[in-house]
Design a protein around this motif. Structure first.
Motif, PDB file in Angstrom:
ATOM      1  N   TRP A  59      51.239   4.010  33.291  1.00 63.29           N
ATOM      2  CA  TRP A  59      51.666   5.185  32.533  1.00 63.29           C
ATOM      3  C   TRP A  59      53.160   5.087  32.209  1.00 63.29           C
ATOM      4  O   TRP A  59      53.574   5.409  31.102  1.00 63.29           O
ATOM      5  N   MET A  60      53.946   4.634  33.181  1.00 63.50           N
ATOM      6  CA  MET A  60      55.389   4.493  32.938  1.00 63.50           C
ATOM      7  C   MET A  60      55.664   3.450  31.867  1.00 63.50           C
ATOM      8  O   MET A  60      56.527   3.663  30.997  1.00 63.50           O
ATOM      9  N   LEU A  61      54.967   2.335  31.916  1.00 65.75           N
ATOM     10  CA  LEU A  61      55.163   1.290  30.905  1.00 65.75           C
ATOM     11  C   LEU A  61      54.798   1.801  29.510  1.00 65.75           C
ATOM     12  O   LEU A  61      55.471   1.497  28.529  1.00 65.75           O
ATOM     13  N   ALA A  62      53.738   2.583  29.413  1.00 69.52           N
ATOM     14  CA  ALA A  62      53.288   3.090  28.116  1.00 69.52           C
ATOM     15  C   ALA A  62      54.165   4.213  27.575  1.00 69.52           C
ATOM     16  O   ALA A  62      54.138   4.485  26.380  1.00 69.52           O
ATOM     17  N   HIS A  63      54.929   4.866  28.452  1.00 70.74           N
ATOM     18  CA  HIS A  63      55.759   5.985  28.009  1.00 70.74           C
ATOM     19  C   HIS A  63      57.248   5.643  27.998  1.00 70.74           C
ATOM     20  O   HIS A  63      58.106   6.522  28.143  1.00 70.74           O
ATOM     21  N   GLY A  64      57.570   4.376  27.834  1.00 73.92           N
ATOM     22  CA  GLY A  64      58.951   3.976  27.605  1.00 73.92           C
ATOM     23  C   GLY A  64      59.786   3.711  28.842  1.00 73.92           C
ATOM     24  O   GLY A  64      60.967   3.414  28.726  1.00 73.92           O
TER      25      GLY A  64
END
Length: 157
Positions: A59-64
């Protein structure tokens, strides 16, 4: 063991999906009601973000949040080898890192997602976060327990 695991994963998975879908439905109805009577919509940044809590590094990787997400991915990947080697004390400390990060992201994840996505319709924002929650529940209720059963099966034989 397999039947017990199947019973619990089906029950917990069904309840978790029901809770997430009810939360999404309640948020959608509140936004529709606010739009119908001409009031401002509810704050899309309020509430617990289940997808961010259960799928924290992805989730962190996908949200910048590339660097923190990459760093959090390392302890998540280290859990399985530590478990297979029977190193329980290091596993406890390494395993607490993703759990703590998931709890923190669950509390502030909607604010991070809203700032990453920018200004948009609150209904679209809520609909975009729903698949993250469903995927997190599927992974933790279906994927992880059954993976552990198949990892433990050769060791028991």
């Amino acid at each position: 063991m397999v039947y017990t695991l199947a019973a619990y994963t089906i029950t917990i998975g069904s309840l978790a999906l029901y809770w997430v879908l009810q939360q999404h439905r309640q948020r959608s109805h509140a936004m529709e009601l606010a739009a119908a009577i001409g009031e401002p919509a509810t704050d899309p940044q309020a509430g617990f973000n289940v997808g961010a809590a259960l799928l924290a590094p992805v989730w962190m990787l996908a949200h910048g949040l590339v660097l923190p997400g990459s760093l959090l991915l390392l302890p998540c990947l280290a859990v399985v080898p530590l478990y297979l080697q029977g190193l329980m004390v290091p596993l406890l400390f390494v395993g607490l890192v993703p759990i703590a990060a998931g709890a923190a992201l669950g509390l502030v994840g909607t604010r991070i997602a809203a700032s990453h996505r920018g200004e948009e319709d609150p209904a679209d924002f809520a609909a975009a976060q729903l698949p993250w929650a469903i995927a997190g529940i599927a992974l933790h209720v279906l994927g992880v327990p059954w993976l552990l059963v198949f990892l433990l099966e050769p060791a028991a034989a």
